[in-house]
Write an enzyme that holds these catalytic residues in place. Structure first.
Site, PDB file in Angstrom:
ATOM      1  N   TYR A 111       0.825  -1.221   0.000  1.00  0.00           N
ATOM      2  CA  TYR A 111       0.000   0.000   0.000  1.00  0.00           C
ATOM      3  C   TYR A 111       0.859   1.270   0.000  1.00  0.00           C
ATOM      4  O   TYR A 111       0.668   2.171  -0.817  1.00  0.00           O
ATOM      5  CB  TYR A 111      -0.815   0.067   1.300  1.00  0.00           C
ATOM      6  CG  TYR A 111      -2.050  -0.767   1.399  1.00  0.00           C
ATOM      7  CD1 TYR A 111      -3.307  -0.198   1.218  1.00  0.00           C
ATOM      8  CD2 TYR A 111      -1.995  -2.116   1.752  1.00  0.00           C
ATOM      9  CE1 TYR A 111      -4.459  -0.935   1.375  1.00  0.00           C
ATOM     10  CE2 TYR A 111      -3.148  -2.854   1.909  1.00  0.00           C
ATOM     11  CZ  TYR A 111      -4.377  -2.263   1.722  1.00  0.00           C
ATOM     12  OH  TYR A 111      -5.514  -3.006   1.869  1.00  0.00           O
ATOM     13  N   GLU A 114     -22.182   3.585 -12.822  1.00  0.00           N
ATOM     14  CA  GLU A 114     -23.334   2.866 -13.393  1.00  0.00           C
ATOM     15  C   GLU A 114     -22.910   1.570 -14.085  1.00  0.00           C
ATOM     16  O   GLU A 114     -23.704   0.636 -14.208  1.00  0.00           O
ATOM     17  CB  GLU A 114     -24.115   3.758 -14.361  1.00  0.00           C
ATOM     18  CG  GLU A 114     -23.379   4.109 -15.636  1.00  0.00           C
ATOM     19  CD  GLU A 114     -24.198   5.042 -16.540  1.00  0.00           C
ATOM     20  OE1 GLU A 114     -25.352   4.712 -16.850  1.00  0.00           O
ATOM     21  OE2 GLU A 114     -23.659   6.104 -16.934  1.00  0.00           O
TER      22      GLU A 114
HETATM   23  P1  NDP Z   1       2.389  -3.956   3.087  1.00  0.00           P
HETATM   24  O1  NDP Z   1       2.335  -5.156   3.921  1.00  0.00           O
HETATM   25  O2  NDP Z   1       1.190  -3.516   2.328  1.00  0.00           O
HETATM   26  O3  NDP Z   1       3.571  -4.084   2.044  1.00  0.00           O
HETATM   27  C1  NDP Z   1       4.880  -4.424   2.449  1.00  0.00           C
HETATM   28  C2  NDP Z   1       5.734  -4.551   1.204  1.00  0.00           C
HETATM   29  O4  NDP Z   1       7.074  -4.742   1.605  1.00  0.00           O
HETATM   30  C3  NDP Z   1       5.327  -5.738   0.326  1.00  0.00           C
HETATM   31  O5  NDP Z   1       5.387  -5.355  -1.016  1.00  0.00           O
HETATM   32  C4  NDP Z   1       6.416  -6.754   0.658  1.00  0.00           C
HETATM   33  O6  NDP Z   1       6.703  -7.612  -0.421  1.00  0.00           O
HETATM   34  C5  NDP Z   1       7.604  -5.843   0.896  1.00  0.00           C
HETATM   35  N1  NDP Z   1       8.650  -6.519   1.668  1.00  0.00           N
HETATM   36  C6  NDP Z   1       8.588  -6.966   2.939  1.00  0.00           C
HETATM   37  N2  NDP Z   1       9.745  -7.544   3.280  1.00  0.00           N
HETATM   38  C7  NDP Z   1      10.557  -7.465   2.205  1.00  0.00           C
HETATM   39  C8  NDP Z   1      11.895  -7.900   1.928  1.00  0.00           C
HETATM   40  N3  NDP Z   1      12.617  -8.537   2.848  1.00  0.00           N
HETATM   41  N4  NDP Z   1      12.404  -7.669   0.703  1.00  0.00           N
HETATM   42  C9  NDP Z   1      11.669  -7.032  -0.226  1.00  0.00           C
HETATM   43  N5  NDP Z   1      10.400  -6.598  -0.027  1.00  0.00           N
HETATM   44  C10 NDP Z   1       9.858  -6.815   1.170  1.00  0.00           C
HETATM   45  O7  NDP Z   1       2.921  -2.807   4.070  1.00  0.00           O
HETATM   46  P2  NDP Z   1       2.910  -1.224   3.981  1.00  0.00           P
HETATM   47  O8  NDP Z   1       4.082  -0.802   4.777  1.00  0.00           O
HETATM   48  O9  NDP Z   1       2.796  -0.748   2.574  1.00  0.00           O
HETATM   49  O10 NDP Z   1       1.575  -0.856   4.734  1.00  0.00           O
HETATM   50  C11 NDP Z   1       1.328  -1.337   6.047  1.00  0.00           C
HETATM   51  C12 NDP Z   1      -0.138  -1.489   6.285  1.00  0.00           C
HETATM   52  O11 NDP Z   1      -0.698  -0.213   6.470  1.00  0.00           O
HETATM   53  C13 NDP Z   1      -0.898  -2.097   5.116  1.00  0.00           C
HETATM   54  O12 NDP Z   1      -0.924  -3.498   5.177  1.00  0.00           O
HETATM   55  C14 NDP Z   1      -2.253  -1.504   5.269  1.00  0.00           C
HETATM   56  O13 NDP Z   1      -3.010  -2.362   6.091  1.00  0.00           O
HETATM   57  C15 NDP Z   1      -2.000  -0.177   5.952  1.00  0.00           C
HETATM   58  N6  NDP Z   1      -2.117   0.938   4.991  1.00  0.00           N
HETATM   59  C16 NDP Z   1      -3.325   1.158   4.410  1.00  0.00           C
HETATM   60  C17 NDP Z   1      -3.480   2.177   3.508  1.00  0.00           C
HETATM   61  C18 NDP Z   1      -4.805   2.398   2.887  1.00  0.00           C
HETATM   62  O14 NDP Z   1      -5.791   1.888   3.417  1.00  0.00           O
HETATM   63  N7  NDP Z   1      -4.886   3.100   1.778  1.00  0.00           N
HETATM   64  C19 NDP Z   1      -2.377   3.049   3.139  1.00  0.00           C
HETATM   65  C20 NDP Z   1      -1.157   2.713   3.789  1.00  0.00           C
HETATM   66  C21 NDP Z   1      -1.046   1.700   4.680  1.00  0.00           C
HETATM   67  P3  NDP Z   1       5.927  -9.000  -0.653  1.00  0.00           P
HETATM   68  O15 NDP Z   1       4.521  -8.665  -0.997  1.00  0.00           O
HETATM   69  O16 NDP Z   1       6.681  -9.629  -1.747  1.00  0.00           O
HETATM   70  O17 NDP Z   1       6.033  -9.732   0.665  1.00  0.00           O
END
Ligand code: NDP
Length: 464
Positions: free
Chosen positions: A184, A446
């Site tokens: 996100y 719609e």
């Molecule tokens: P997310 O969990 O959405 O995304 C984390 C990202 O980091 C993923 O793409 C993940 O990749 C990547 N990642 C994690 N570990 C590694 C690694 N070791 N190497 C490479 N990539 C890695 O977390 P966010 O920090 O974006 O957001 C946190 C939470 O906050 C969200 O889950 C959401 O619930 C909330 N939020 C909601 C919003 C909204 O409602 N609009 C806006 C912002 C935050 P992979 O998928 O491959 O694991």
């Protein structure tokens, strides 16, 4: 058991809440409305992540970014002499004033509810005892609502990058930014920073961004971001981030190195449970540090509950608020309410935005036969101005009982439209209900009630 005055004997308060974010404040106000004496402790700013360093300032930054496209489009509608330059410091000053205003509203909401606000670092000192900056307070119920913070341990060097906290306080726009992650926060800020004028590289290890969202939204989002000039560096593990005098280098597992003047770490968030005295009182923590709770948000220790991001269930503000209110209603008015975590809508405020509720096509297909309805078009406003952006909508329908299981949209106003359709899904609407709904014309929304034939059906369950 319902709340009664006898619960309060020998305690200073009936409830002590740790954390004055959206969830903690909602729970405390609701408990006070039921007659409870409530103390809420906060060691940062009142309002928490959403109001101070999350949803609200992010959306204000997103609005700022949207003007670059609006100015472009204005020309297509016959406006001349429309141009401008974004001055980030001006936006930052206006944003700071707005956040101060909202924090003031939060403080007055707490005050008018009769809840006592104590500023300071709180920790559990014993059963029913909370210490805040050296002073002890007692209550038979303690609610942990301390939220989360950006994770910095996904790879070496990440601690040198900005997080969503710092990016929202920028006063100058970086010429180029490496956004690390594909969730996100990564997608939203990649969009926003590109809209404001930075050169953005979005680096994530999966083939597509936004794991967990419907595959058709993910594919189209990736294509739209690339079309908007964001460089997508996908499908390769990320090894380390390094900083030097000129900026940042991101080393990838295939040996390639990505460079930019600034870097944003968006690799997830961690629950704030360190140094709260939880383990000593028997509060079980999961491997990710979150408080383990049951369906009523009760921890494994008697008298201690937890809600919101600190429980790492669904980390969204409205979910924390619902969990907080359900806790307060249950404990202080005897109403047996539970939050249904199964059907929660969410939106990603990228450009274009996307929003979803219910099951993805893959999830529904693994459970039974489904019918998929789609619509894809260039919105009237974009088409008229000569733009290429498209809107995509999808309905996932139960092939056996016609119930709509999922609604997914990528395009202008996706969040607003899906919010309204979330009511229909919560009520258990069928595709026939959508079909007999008369359209509001001319709108994009719609299209959701005008999808006649499925584009495909899966006859039987596919493996998950
Ligand atoms: P997310 O969990 O959405 O995304 C984390 C990202 O980091 C993923 O793409 C993940 O990749 C990547 N990642 C994690 N570990 C590694 C690694 N070791 N190497 C490479 N990539 C890695 O977390 P966010 O920090 O974006 O957001 C946190 C939470 O906050 C969200 O889950 C959401 O619930 C909330 N939020 C909601 C919003 C909204 O409602 N609009 C806006 C912002 C935050 P992979 O998928 O491959 O694991």
């Amino acid at each position: 058991m319902p709340f009664s005055e006898s619960d309060a004997v020998s305690h200073d308060y009936d409830l002590i809440t740790l954390g004055a974010g959206s969830g903690g404040v909602a729970a405390s106000r609701r408990a006070a409305a039921h007659g409870a004496r409530v103390l809420i402790a906060e060691n940062n700013r009142v309002g928490g992540t959403c109001v101070i360093r999350g949803c609200v300032p992010k959306k204000l930054m997103m609005y700022a970014a949207g003007f670059s496209q609006a100015l472009e489009e204005a020309r297509g509608f016959g406006w001349t002499g429309v141009s401008g330059r974004f001055e980030m410091a001006r936006w930052a000053d206006a944003k700071a004033a707005e956040i101060d205003r909202l924090e003031g509203i939060y403080r007055s909401l707490i005050d008018s509810a009769g809840v006592t606000l104590v500023m300071g670092r709180a920790r559990l000192a014993g059963p029913g005892e909370v210490e805040i900056d050296g002073r002890r307070y007692r209550a038979p119920r303690v609610l942990i609502a301390t939220g989360g913070m950006p994770a910095r341990d996904a790879m070496p060097g990440l601690d040198q990058a900005m997080t969503s906290n710092e990016v929202l306080d920028l006063r100058e726009l970086p010429a180029s930014v490496l956004v690390v992650g594909g969730g996100y926060i990564a997608v939203e800020f990649a969009s926003i920073l590109a809209g404001l004028g930075s050169r953005v590289t979005l680096a994530y290890r999966a083939e597509l961004p936004l794991r967990g969202f419907d595959i058709d939204l993910r594919r189209r989002l990736a294509a739209s971001l690339a079309e908007r000039g964001i460089e997508l560096a996908a499908g390769v593990e990320l090894n380390a981030l390094e900083r030097d005098a000129d900026g940042f280098s991101l080393r990838r597992a295939d040996g390639s190195v990505l460079r930019a003047a600034a870097a944003l770490n968006a690799t997830g968030r961690r629950p704030n449970t360190a140094d709260l005295g939880l383990e000593a009182l028997g509060v079980a923590l999961a491997a990710d540090g979150s408080v383990v709770v049951d369906a009523d948000s009760r921890s494994t220790a008697s008298g201690i509950w937890a809600i919101g991001d600190v429980t790492n269930r669904i980390n969204l503000t409205p979910v924390a608020i619902a969990e907080g209110r359900a806790f307060a209603d249950h404990e202080f008015s005897g109403q047996r309410l539970r939050v249904d975590h199964r059907t929660v809508a969410s939106a990603v405020f990228a450009d274009p935005p996307l929003a979803s509720i219910g099951l993805t096509e893959e999830q529904a297909g693994s459970l039974g036969p489904v019918a998929i309805f789609e619509s894809e078009f260039r919105p009237m406003k974009t088409a008229f101005a000569g733009g290429t952006a498209r809107t995509y909508m999808k309905l996932v329908v139960d092939g056996l009982n016609d119930r709509v299981l999922g609604v997914h949209m990528l395009g202008t106003d996706a969040a607003e439209i899906v919010q309204s359709l979330a009511v229909a899904l919560t009520c258990g609407a069928t595709k026939r209900d959508f079909d007999r709904t008369i359209a509001v014309h001319p709108t994009a929304a719609e299209e959701f009630v005008l999808m006649r034939e499925p584009v495909r059906r899966t006859a039987r369950a596919t493996a998950p």
